[in-house]
Scaffold this motif. Structure first.
Motif, PDB file in Angstrom:
ATOM      1  N   LEU A  58       7.478  -9.080 -58.260  1.00 47.24           N
ATOM      2  CA  LEU A  58       8.765 -10.063 -57.554  1.00 47.24           C
ATOM      3  C   LEU A  58      10.123  -9.298 -57.491  1.00 47.24           C
ATOM      4  CD1 LEU A  58       7.803 -13.106 -59.805  1.00 47.24           C
ATOM      5  CD2 LEU A  58       6.586 -12.362 -57.724  1.00 47.24           C
ATOM      6  N   CYS A  82      13.746 -12.199 -53.879  1.00 50.36           N
ATOM      7  CA  CYS A  82      13.921 -13.440 -53.034  1.00 50.36           C
ATOM      8  C   CYS A  82      15.593 -13.801 -53.113  1.00 50.36           C
ATOM      9  CB  CYS A  82      13.284 -14.698 -53.537  1.00 50.36           C
ATOM     10  SG  CYS A  82      13.480 -16.299 -53.003  1.00 50.36           S
ATOM     11  N   CYS A  90      10.952 -19.757 -45.211  1.00 54.70           N
ATOM     12  CA  CYS A  90       9.746 -19.700 -46.070  1.00 54.70           C
ATOM     13  C   CYS A  90       9.492 -21.307 -46.189  1.00 54.70           C
ATOM     14  CB  CYS A  90       9.886 -18.861 -47.062  1.00 54.70           C
ATOM     15  SG  CYS A  90      11.094 -19.197 -48.333  1.00 54.70           S
ATOM     16  N   SER A  99       5.958 -24.712 -50.885  1.00 51.59           N
ATOM     17  CA  SER A  99       7.181 -23.947 -50.751  1.00 51.59           C
ATOM     18  C   SER A  99       8.286 -25.012 -50.963  1.00 51.59           C
ATOM     19  CB  SER A  99       7.318 -22.805 -49.875  1.00 51.59           C
ATOM     20  OG  SER A  99       6.466 -21.770 -50.052  1.00 51.59           O
ATOM     21  N   VAL A 110       7.423 -22.056 -55.584  1.00 49.74           N
ATOM     22  CA  VAL A 110       6.168 -22.278 -54.880  1.00 49.74           C
ATOM     23  C   VAL A 110       5.215 -23.021 -56.074  1.00 49.74           C
ATOM     24  CG1 VAL A 110       4.047 -21.243 -54.196  1.00 49.74           C
ATOM     25  CG2 VAL A 110       6.176 -19.997 -53.779  1.00 49.74           C
ATOM     26  N   CYS A 121       4.517 -18.431 -45.134  1.00 44.76           N
ATOM     27  CA  CYS A 121       6.066 -18.130 -45.831  1.00 44.76           C
ATOM     28  C   CYS A 121       6.190 -16.741 -45.933  1.00 44.76           C
ATOM     29  CB  CYS A 121       6.142 -18.723 -47.025  1.00 44.76           C
ATOM     30  SG  CYS A 121       4.922 -18.156 -48.002  1.00 44.76           S
ATOM     31  N   ALA A 122       5.434 -15.835 -45.930  1.00 46.82           N
ATOM     32  CA  ALA A 122       5.733 -14.291 -45.887  1.00 46.82           C
ATOM     33  C   ALA A 122       5.969 -13.763 -44.590  1.00 46.82           C
ATOM     34  CB  ALA A 122       4.484 -13.882 -46.552  1.00 46.82           C
ATOM     35  N   CYS A 125       9.638 -14.914 -44.057  1.00 54.19           N
ATOM     36  CA  CYS A 125      10.676 -14.371 -44.578  1.00 54.19           C
ATOM     37  C   CYS A 125      11.235 -13.045 -43.814  1.00 54.19           C
ATOM     38  CB  CYS A 125      10.399 -14.225 -46.128  1.00 54.19           C
ATOM     39  SG  CYS A 125      11.590 -13.288 -47.011  1.00 54.19           S
ATOM     40  N   ARG A 130       8.252 -12.200 -50.368  1.00 54.37           N
ATOM     41  CA  ARG A 130       7.070 -13.074 -50.948  1.00 54.37           C
ATOM     42  C   ARG A 130       5.933 -12.077 -50.894  1.00 54.37           C
ATOM     43  NH1 ARG A 130       6.909 -19.137 -50.399  1.00 54.37           N
ATOM     44  NH2 ARG A 130       9.018 -19.839 -50.566  1.00 54.37           N
ATOM     45  N   MET A 139       0.817 -17.588 -52.977  1.00 55.76           N
ATOM     46  CA  MET A 139       1.945 -16.750 -52.767  1.00 55.76           C
ATOM     47  C   MET A 139       2.915 -16.700 -54.086  1.00 55.76           C
ATOM     48  SD  MET A 139       3.115 -14.886 -50.394  1.00 55.76           S
ATOM     49  CE  MET A 139       2.141 -15.413 -48.874  1.00 55.76           C
ATOM     50  N   LYS A 140       3.387 -15.435 -54.389  1.00 55.12           N
ATOM     51  CA  LYS A 140       4.326 -15.172 -55.417  1.00 55.12           C
ATOM     52  C   LYS A 140       5.867 -15.013 -54.885  1.00 55.12           C
ATOM     53  CE  LYS A 140       1.301 -15.592 -59.005  1.00 55.12           C
ATOM     54  NZ  LYS A 140       1.559 -16.366 -60.122  1.00 55.12           N
ATOM     55  N   LYS A 141       6.859 -15.189 -55.836  1.00 54.37           N
ATOM     56  CA  LYS A 141       8.103 -14.989 -55.357  1.00 54.37           C
ATOM     57  C   LYS A 141       8.956 -14.968 -56.753  1.00 54.37           C
ATOM     58  CE  LYS A 141      10.773 -17.720 -53.525  1.00 54.37           C
ATOM     59  NZ  LYS A 141      11.551 -17.880 -54.662  1.00 54.37           N
TER      60      LYS A 141
END
Length: 244
Positions: A58, A82, A90, A99, A110, A121-122, A125, A130, A139-141
């Protein structure tokens, strides 16, 4: 599609000082460690000890050599995560509402139970902040360590993002940008804090403090002769000169 709040009660975010970041990766490692055992599914790794390891991170730090026109070359370490944008694309492209941006503090999160892993979303951005977790399929952020900053079971000194808490050079600062007297607001005012890629129109909350200009070293040679040594040191100097 998901809508953004008209306003947020607070604007929590980071100030990152590019002048004092030494690129040690402590923030990267501590972010990975905390978020693997904290909020949401663990951050997975694939083939971590193999020839082509991959994984979800992240927070990343990139290093660049920069040569200004009127200053010596220097290395700039650039942390990236982020930015919790006010006008976060996103969020608005998310088809399920997974999101979202919180009205109470402006943090973009998320909901992993709602995420279908579509990746929109990725794609939207502009900062590449992301990452799709290959194991979880979601999805991770960066969450600004929302599970730390509000955790009353932690000592107050630890109620800040893991990356901020672990930075040895104090290059990362956390606070509320809606408060003009907060540390982050004062730093931005004093050092000319900058938005990353302002032309994108996303209004990022996180700010970067630019590196201070470096002075060119004085390479002029001194014509003054070194003083002659006396006693045993003088004898040794003379003997070495004859041998040389």
């Amino acid at each position: 599609m998901t809508s953004l709040p008209q306003h947020t009660e607070r604007k929590l975010g980071l100030v990152i000082d590019l002048d004092t970041c030494v690129g040690c990766q402590a923030c990267v490692v501590n972010c990975k460690e905390w978020n693997t055992g904290g909020y949401g599914d663990p951050l997975s790794d694939q083939d971590p000890y193999g020839a082509s390891p991959t994984g979800s991170w992240l927070n990343r730090v990139h290093s660049y050599e920069v040569t200004p026109p009127d200053a010596p070359a220097q290395i700039v370490h650039f942390p990236r995560s982020c930015l919790h944008c006010e006008d976060a694309p996103c969020v608005t492209v998310c088809p399920t509402g997974a999101s979202y941006k919180r009205q109470e503090d402006g943090i973009v999160l998320v909901n992993e139970d709602w995420c279908i892993g579509c990746g929109l979303c990725a794609w939207s951005c502009p900062y590449g902040a992301r990452e799709m977790d290959a194991d979880a399929g979601v999805m991770k952020k960066c969450t600004l360590c929302v599970d730390r900053i509000y955790n009353e079971n932690l000592p107050e000194i630890d109620r800040e993002p893991a990356c901020v808490r672990s930075c040895p050079s104090k290059a990362r600062h956390f606070g509320d940008f809606s408060d003009p007297e907060s540390e982050v607001s004062l730093l931005v005012l004093a050092r000319g804090g900058m938005d990353l890629m302002p032309e994108q129109g996303t209004k990022p909350v996180n700010k970067y403090l630019p590196p201070r200009p470096k002075q060119k070293p004085d390479v002029s040679c001194s014509t003054r002769e070194a003083p002659k040594a006396d006693g045993i040191l003088g004898w040794l100097d003379a003997a070495l000169e004859k041998l040389g």
